[in-house]
Design a protein around this motif. Structure first.
Motif, PDB file in Angstrom:
ATOM      1  N   GLU A   1       0.828  -1.205   0.000  1.00 47.51           N
ATOM      2  CA  GLU A   1       0.000   0.000   0.000  1.00 47.51           C
ATOM      3  C   GLU A   1       0.863   1.257   0.000  1.00 47.51           C
ATOM      4  N   GLU A   2       1.923   1.246   0.779  1.00 44.11           N
ATOM      5  CA  GLU A   2       2.822   2.405   0.816  1.00 44.11           C
ATOM      6  C   GLU A   2       3.550   2.583  -0.510  1.00 44.11           C
ATOM      7  N   ILE A   3       3.925   1.482  -1.126  1.00 38.20           N
ATOM      8  CA  ILE A   3       4.588   1.566  -2.429  1.00 38.20           C
ATOM      9  C   ILE A   3       3.655   2.180  -3.467  1.00 38.20           C
ATOM     10  N   GLU A   4       2.386   1.852  -3.407  1.00 33.59           N
ATOM     11  CA  GLU A   4       1.438   2.442  -4.358  1.00 33.59           C
ATOM     12  C   GLU A   4       1.288   3.949  -4.125  1.00 33.59           C
ATOM     13  N   LEU A   5       1.328   4.374  -2.872  1.00 28.26           N
ATOM     14  CA  LEU A   5       1.314   5.812  -2.584  1.00 28.26           C
ATOM     15  C   LEU A   5       2.581   6.474  -3.121  1.00 28.26           C
ATOM     16  N   MET A   6       3.711   5.784  -2.996  1.00 31.51           N
ATOM     17  CA  MET A   6       4.966   6.318  -3.528  1.00 31.51           C
ATOM     18  C   MET A   6       4.931   6.391  -5.045  1.00 31.51           C
ATOM     19  N   ARG A   7       4.240   5.430  -5.663  1.00 30.92           N
ATOM     20  CA  ARG A   7       4.110   5.461  -7.116  1.00 30.92           C
ATOM     21  C   ARG A   7       3.388   6.742  -7.553  1.00 30.92           C
ATOM     22  N   GLU A   8       2.359   7.131  -6.793  1.00 25.91           N
ATOM     23  CA  GLU A   8       1.643   8.373  -7.108  1.00 25.91           C
ATOM     24  C   GLU A   8       2.592   9.568  -7.080  1.00 25.91           C
ATOM     25  N   SER A   9       3.425   9.637  -6.045  1.00 23.44           N
ATOM     26  CA  SER A   9       4.372  10.753  -5.931  1.00 23.44           C
ATOM     27  C   SER A   9       5.381  10.725  -7.067  1.00 23.44           C
ATOM     28  N   ALA A  10       5.894   9.532  -7.378  1.00 23.47           N
ATOM     29  CA  ALA A  10       6.878   9.405  -8.455  1.00 23.47           C
ATOM     30  C   ALA A  10       6.271   9.812  -9.794  1.00 23.47           C
ATOM     31  N   LEU A  11       5.018   9.436 -10.032  1.00 22.90           N
ATOM     32  CA  LEU A  11       4.404   9.741 -11.324  1.00 22.90           C
ATOM     33  C   LEU A  11       4.101  11.240 -11.468  1.00 22.90           C
ATOM     34  N   ILE A  12       3.875  11.922 -10.359  1.00 24.89           N
ATOM     35  CA  ILE A  12       3.742  13.382 -10.449  1.00 24.89           C
ATOM     36  C   ILE A  12       5.048  13.994 -10.938  1.00 24.89           C
ATOM     37  N   VAL A  13       6.164  13.481 -10.429  1.00 23.92           N
ATOM     38  CA  VAL A  13       7.466  13.958 -10.917  1.00 23.92           C
ATOM     39  C   VAL A  13       7.633  13.605 -12.388  1.00 23.92           C
ATOM     40  N   SER A  14       7.260  12.378 -12.761  1.00 20.17           N
ATOM     41  CA  SER A  14       7.374  11.955 -14.161  1.00 20.17           C
ATOM     42  C   SER A  14       6.577  12.869 -15.080  1.00 20.17           C
ATOM     43  N   LYS A  15       5.362  13.191 -14.667  1.00 24.20           N
ATOM     44  CA  LYS A  15       4.511  14.061 -15.478  1.00 24.20           C
ATOM     45  C   LYS A  15       5.056  15.486 -15.528  1.00 24.20           C
ATOM     46  N   THR A  16       5.657  15.926 -14.420  1.00 23.39           N
ATOM     47  CA  THR A  16       6.271  17.258 -14.405  1.00 23.39           C
ATOM     48  C   THR A  16       7.411  17.326 -15.408  1.00 23.39           C
ATOM     49  N   LEU A  17       8.267  16.309 -15.419  1.00 21.09           N
ATOM     50  CA  LEU A  17       9.373  16.279 -16.377  1.00 21.09           C
ATOM     51  C   LEU A  17       8.854  16.188 -17.811  1.00 21.09           C
ATOM     52  N   GLY A  18       7.752  15.468 -18.000  1.00 13.25           N
ATOM     53  CA  GLY A  18       7.154  15.394 -19.328  1.00 13.25           C
ATOM     54  C   GLY A  18       6.634  16.739 -19.791  1.00 13.25           C
ATOM     55  N   MET A  19       6.019  17.488 -18.884  1.00 14.80           N
ATOM     56  CA  MET A  19       5.562  18.837 -19.204  1.00 14.80           C
ATOM     57  C   MET A  19       6.740  19.734 -19.557  1.00 14.80           C
ATOM     58  N   LEU A  20       7.814  19.624 -18.769  1.00 13.78           N
ATOM     59  CA  LEU A  20       8.987  20.472 -19.008  1.00 13.78           C
ATOM     60  C   LEU A  20       9.674  20.126 -20.325  1.00 13.78           C
ATOM     61  N   ALA A  21       9.580  18.868 -20.744  1.00 16.87           N
ATOM     62  CA  ALA A  21      10.231  18.445 -21.991  1.00 16.87           C
ATOM     63  C   ALA A  21       9.763  19.279 -23.173  1.00 16.87           C
ATOM     64  N   LYS A  22       8.504  19.724 -23.143  1.00 22.15           N
ATOM     65  CA  LYS A  22       7.971  20.542 -24.230  1.00 22.15           C
ATOM     66  C   LYS A  22       8.492  21.976 -24.175  1.00 22.15           C
ATOM     67  N   GLU A  23       9.016  22.382 -23.020  1.00 22.73           N
ATOM     68  CA  GLU A  23       9.441  23.766 -22.805  1.00 22.73           C
ATOM     69  C   GLU A  23      10.954  23.953 -22.880  1.00 22.73           C
ATOM     70  N   VAL A  24      11.694  22.860 -22.760  1.00 20.93           N
ATOM     71  CA  VAL A  24      13.163  22.941 -22.719  1.00 20.93           C
ATOM     72  C   VAL A  24      13.685  23.170 -24.130  1.00 20.93           C
ATOM     73  N   LYS A  25      14.011  24.413 -24.427  1.00 20.21           N
ATOM     74  CA  LYS A  25      14.475  24.778 -25.765  1.00 20.21           C
ATOM     75  C   LYS A  25      15.319  26.042 -25.660  1.00 20.21           C
ATOM     76  N   PRO A  26      16.077  26.371 -26.694  1.00 16.09           N
ATOM     77  CA  PRO A  26      16.913  27.572 -26.638  1.00 16.09           C
ATOM     78  C   PRO A  26      16.092  28.819 -26.322  1.00 16.09           C
ATOM     79  N   GLY A  27      16.614  29.655 -25.417  1.00 16.92           N
ATOM     80  CA  GLY A  27      15.974  30.918 -25.085  1.00 16.92           C
ATOM     81  C   GLY A  27      15.211  30.919 -23.782  1.00 16.92           C
ATOM     82  N   ILE A  28      14.790  29.740 -23.305  1.00 18.72           N
ATOM     83  CA  ILE A  28      14.062  29.717 -22.038  1.00 18.72           C
ATOM     84  C   ILE A  28      15.049  29.719 -20.882  1.00 18.72           C
ATOM     85  N   THR A  29      14.646  30.302 -19.763  1.00 13.85           N
ATOM     86  CA  THR A  29      15.515  30.340 -18.593  1.00 13.85           C
ATOM     87  C   THR A  29      15.160  29.201 -17.642  1.00 13.85           C
TER      88      THR A  29
END
Length: 271
Positions: free
Chosen positions: A8-36
């Protein structure tokens, strides 16, 4: 002391990990020349909060931001700033999130536009090191088996393995036992046990393994100012085998990359 987690705790940790995964996925679209990196940091904080979590790094040990942003010769712990990213840069984005009392924590090194062939090789080999290490995270093995696998693959490709910074156990605290070095000897160190969750995170340098620290007290750089790469996954030991809690799939979807590299570390019930 190693803190074993229930299913049960591992499944809760999976939720936290996937929020990070989704955050990095969102950032992948923004990481380009010119952005800070400061702009990327603000986008990440907003995204994490919008998904019902708290930024895991913000304020931890007095760190001032939500992301560690480490371009080029910076290894880890870079502080976001107003300097725009440039074509040919690389940048390690390390992100954490806290939800349901548990942390997620993982990282990806992005190429900004076209990068040179040697740096491409560095990124490729470092990510390969990550999966070599994860493969050794299983019942019957020890901490040194993971470190040995990572070190061997990095050094046979001519790259340096950072010694002073390591992966770690993960749970209700960002940093739990055991430490997970990216170097070591087979059969040495703490024994792996069912229910462990660790962050495995190779930090591999194009040149020397030696590092230095900036006066800001955070930023770590390579001693020879050559590039460094950093990839990190959260991994649980379930039924004696490694299972990914985090994923790069959101990044790959954003970048149009096809990959089956995570397939062997995903539970059949999740496929």
């Amino acid at each position: 002391m190693i803190i074993q987690k229930s299913r049960e705790e591992i499944e809760l940790m999976r939720e936290s990990a996937l929020i990070v995964s989704k955050t990095l996925g969102m950032l992948a679209k923004e990481v380009k020349p010119g952005i800070t990196t400061l702009k990327l940091d603000k986008l990440a904080e907003e995204f994490i909060r919008d998904h019902g979590a708290e930024p895991g790094f913000l304020g931890m040990y007095d760190f001032p931001n939500s992301l560690c942003m480490s371009p080029n010769a910076q290894v880890v712990h870079g502080i976001p700033n107003d300097e725009p990213l440039k074509e040919g840069d690389i940048i390690s984005i390390d992100c954490g999130a806290l939800k349901n009392g548990f942390y997620g924590d993982h990282a990806y090194t992005f190429a900004i536009g076209e990068i040179d062939a040697e740096t491409q090789k560095l990124l490729k080999v470092t990510k390969e090191c990550l999966y070599h290490g994860i493969r050794e995270f299983k019942i019957g093995n020890r901490v040194g088996d993971v470190g040995f696998a990572i070190q061997q693959h990095a050094e046979k490709n001519g790259f340096g393995v950072v010694r002073e910074l390591v992966g770690h156990g993960l749970g209700a605290k960002m940093h739990e036992d055991p430490e997970m070095p990216n170097y070591g000897k087979r059969g040495r160190g703490k024994k792996f046990v069912e229910g462990m969750v660790v962050a495995i995170e190779p930090m591999i340098n194009a040149g020397t393994h030696r590092i230095k620290q900036l006066r800001d007290g955070w930023t770590i750089l390579t001693a020879d100012n050559k590039p460094s790469a950093h990839f990190e996954h959260d991994v649980a030991l379930i039924d004696g085998k490694p299972e990914l809690l985090s994923t790069f799939s959101y990044i790959y979807e954003a970048l149009g990359i096809s990959s089956d590299e995570e397939e062997e570390f995903i539970a059949h019930t999740l496929k």
